[in-house]
Design a protein around this motif. Sequence first.
Motif, PDB file in Angstrom:
ATOM      1  N   UNK A  92      30.499  38.116  40.320  1.00  0.00           N
ATOM      2  CA  UNK A  92      29.186  38.170  39.536  1.00  0.00           C
ATOM      3  C   UNK A  92      28.030  38.711  40.398  1.00  0.00           C
ATOM      4  N   UNK A  93      28.306  38.961  41.716  1.00  0.00           N
ATOM      5  CA  UNK A  93      27.189  39.783  42.471  1.00  0.00           C
ATOM      6  C   UNK A  93      27.076  41.096  41.774  1.00  0.00           C
ATOM      7  N   UNK A  94      27.881  41.760  41.296  1.00  0.00           N
ATOM      8  CA  UNK A  94      27.507  43.296  40.706  1.00  0.00           C
ATOM      9  C   UNK A  94      28.357  43.444  39.503  1.00  0.00           C
ATOM     10  N   UNK A  95      29.525  42.618  39.070  1.00  0.00           N
ATOM     11  CA  UNK A  95      30.091  42.740  37.655  1.00  0.00           C
ATOM     12  C   UNK A  95      31.330  43.447  38.070  1.00  0.00           C
ATOM     13  N   UNK A  96      31.686  43.922  39.319  1.00  0.00           N
ATOM     14  CA  UNK A  96      32.960  44.609  39.631  1.00  0.00           C
ATOM     15  C   UNK A  96      34.026  43.708  39.477  1.00  0.00           C
ATOM     16  N   UNK A  97      35.057  44.120  39.050  1.00  0.00           N
ATOM     17  CA  UNK A  97      36.627  43.729  38.918  1.00  0.00           C
ATOM     18  C   UNK A  97      37.394  44.039  40.146  1.00  0.00           C
ATOM     19  N   UNK A  98      38.115  42.798  40.486  1.00  0.00           N
ATOM     20  CA  UNK A  98      39.138  43.137  41.618  1.00  0.00           C
ATOM     21  C   UNK A  98      40.629  42.393  41.219  1.00  0.00           C
ATOM     22  N   UNK A  99      41.334  43.218  41.762  1.00  0.00           N
ATOM     23  CA  UNK A  99      42.916  42.619  41.321  1.00  0.00           C
ATOM     24  C   UNK A  99      43.544  42.524  42.700  1.00  0.00           C
ATOM     25  N   UNK A 100      44.417  41.520  42.876  1.00  0.00           N
ATOM     26  CA  UNK A 100      45.290  41.576  44.157  1.00  0.00           C
ATOM     27  C   UNK A 100      46.726  40.728  43.571  1.00  0.00           C
ATOM     28  N   UNK A 101      47.649  41.016  44.378  1.00  0.00           N
ATOM     29  CA  UNK A 101      48.955  40.330  43.884  1.00  0.00           C
ATOM     30  C   UNK A 101      49.240  39.101  44.936  1.00  0.00           C
ATOM     31  N   UNK A 102      49.380  37.974  44.563  1.00  0.00           N
ATOM     32  CA  UNK A 102      49.941  36.939  45.062  1.00  0.00           C
ATOM     33  C   UNK A 102      51.423  36.519  44.455  1.00  0.00           C
ATOM     34  N   UNK A 103      52.449  36.892  44.989  1.00  0.00           N
ATOM     35  CA  UNK A 103      53.684  36.783  44.505  1.00  0.00           C
ATOM     36  C   UNK A 103      54.371  35.685  44.694  1.00  0.00           C
ATOM     37  N   UNK A 104      53.830  35.051  46.082  1.00  0.00           N
ATOM     38  CA  UNK A 104      54.298  33.549  46.523  1.00  0.00           C
ATOM     39  C   UNK A 104      54.257  32.526  45.555  1.00  0.00           C
TER      40      UNK A 104
END
Length: 800
Positions: A92-104
Amino acid sequence: MEVDLDLDRGTEHFGSSTRITFSCSAPGSATFLDLRAVSVETIELNGIPVDPAAVVDGRLPLADLGADNVVEVRSTMAYSRDGQGLHRSTDPADGEDYVYGHLFLDAAPTVFACFDQPDLKASYAVSVRAPQEWVVLGNGRATRTAPGQWDLSETLPLATYFVTVCAGPYVSVHDEHDGIPLGIHARRSLQRELEAHGPQMFEVTKQSFDHYHRTFDVRYPFGDYDQVFVPEFNAGAMENPGCVTFRDQMLFRGAATRQEVMQRSNTIAHEMAHMWFGDLVTMRWWDDLWLNESFAEFMAYTATSRATEFTDSWVEFGISRKQWGYAAERAPSTHPVAGSPAPDAQSALANFDGISYAKGASVLRQLVAHIGEEAFNAGVTAYLRSHEHSNGELSEFLATMEEAHGSSLADWSAAWLETAGVDVLALDRDGTLTRTTPQAHPADRSHALDVAGFDDGAEVFRTRLTLDTASATVDGVQREAALLVPNAGDLTWAQVDLDAESLAALPRELPRLDDSIARSVLWGAVLTGVYRASVDPAVALDVFTAAWPHESDDALMSRVALAFTDRLVPQFLPPEGVAGARARLANAALTTFEVAEPGSDRALVAARVLAATTTDEARLEAWVSGRSLPTELEHDSDFRWIVLQTMARLGLADEHRIAAVEADDTTLSGRLAGLAARAARPGTREKAWAWSEISGNRERSNYELNALATGFWSSGSLEDLRPYAARYVADIPRLAEWLGADALDRVATLAFPSRIVETETVALVRAAMERPDVTSGVRRSMGDELSKLEEALASRSRWS
């Protein structure tokens, strides 16, 4: 494994194409593939099309296999909002999206088709399409091959749950050590924090690498070493080979005490230890998860205490990690360190607890004492070299240790690794040390430990011994010592009962004691004594008010205060005594704050405790408005939220005030803190709103649910809160319809009606635990929290 991910399809879905080459030792037989997709476009097995409708309940049957096979799957997958699988979050600070994989633990099939079990390791060649402005990171070195197109170098063999991809407009700092390229990455809005904390994190990373290379005599095998701080992460961190992910709250945006930096450093060392224990050598199945977590826990505290500035890290281990583990041992769900049955992944998930971590690490300390450090390290090296890039189990590990030691460890393993339960140690004035074994889990555990006596802050005797019988006479005990402390060096895994004279002397003697490890043991004995109903909570409160203002170790200060504010006072004292007790906590914090050096760790901890416990409206109003703030906290948004949440609990923060503070902090942390503050308001309408958000808003992320649940039970009258005990058992299990197990189990813990310390709550929860619609993870969370509530009931019955 060849995996191609298309992350440039919008915010809801991504494309996943997988090509798996595998052999079959029995041609003509069948197996199945794991796949949990939104839709499956095409499947081919050895060039022959397979109907996508063949995928049922997350499994794709593969029949009539050849000696060598290729299966190809093209599918559409969904991003998650619960921290599992491929999680997508908007900053919400800049509207940017982030993706990460957590497969555990078992989320890999939500990202790509696979054989999802830890002993089926494979190399991975991953390619990623992403928006052109994004950066891509993963287990292999990432190379941008075209605008928006990235290839990750092929990995060494990995278990499915170690695979990760992180993508978004991450910012980075880089370094190198001993030929290993190092990178640390975070959201763009955290660039200032990343650059401020990067040098210290790189220093600990380098020190840890050197320590592990010396200890294991096996070099780090996975190429680059990236550490990525990601949003809305369920765990503290995850040991993905070459690309470790951390919850990004560890990039402290405000003042940080030495203890907080030490905890982060220990987490860095913990995840790095996994590169050997877990990643290089993986447990064959989940019932040997201790081969991952116990070793990483033990190795991390050993590394930080020996290779970094945090030479006193075992103090924090004693008051934080061991207290967590002792609580798990007292719960009905207690289990052995090793070999706990895990028929499926969800059963295994329940055993990632204080036993697998803290008890396992303590048991390994006992193993070192039993066989010697030289033999232990030789056995570790032999185990790693003989199983590298493969899998291991308890019997194979013990075999290498027995060879290094020269004798059988069967009895030792049976007592320490294969039997649940924690012993209680007590030392009387005649010098008799007794060991009481839990009746439900009898075992003949041999304890290598020391006992000590203190008078007026000075050590008057210390004796090292091995206790391998139910009782023994300890030479050198001076009965006139003010404090007699069993396990004074905190070397073994055991709860401690203090004799009556020592307990009575604590308010006077504990503030004078210079030995921080012994103080950790004594604080722990007070806390576990309350939880076990052997120490009156009123006596514990007297010890706190007398000794805590003089405590010099910030780890002990913060952890002990948290135990009193979050559990001991609200649960163990009768309702009519809570307000007075909180006032005493606030007064102790104020006393400490007023005499502490401004800006020191003691001042910071005291200010936070004071902000969380005071009812002084003028002070709260001044601090939330930015006036008369403590040194180092003038622009600390997290501290301001502590103040505002206290005001919310007291009914002093309406929607307008919360929104105004939120407008000044448009970060993810600010949004979550705002939710917690709204849920903390005591009004019936506010509680109804908060509960409806927890139980019915499917758009809420895992972190938002946690914030709401944390705030909900922090305020309100028992009359207003009591109906939500029934709502809890009715509503929380239903969250399994849309929330992943890892996230749901955490919500089930935080939303538990811990304030309603009544037998009716026990009956409600016990009945719910028998229902077939309650998942195993939620049943475990309910049972563990219920055991804590029953401890409070037992204490009130005895002492109130």
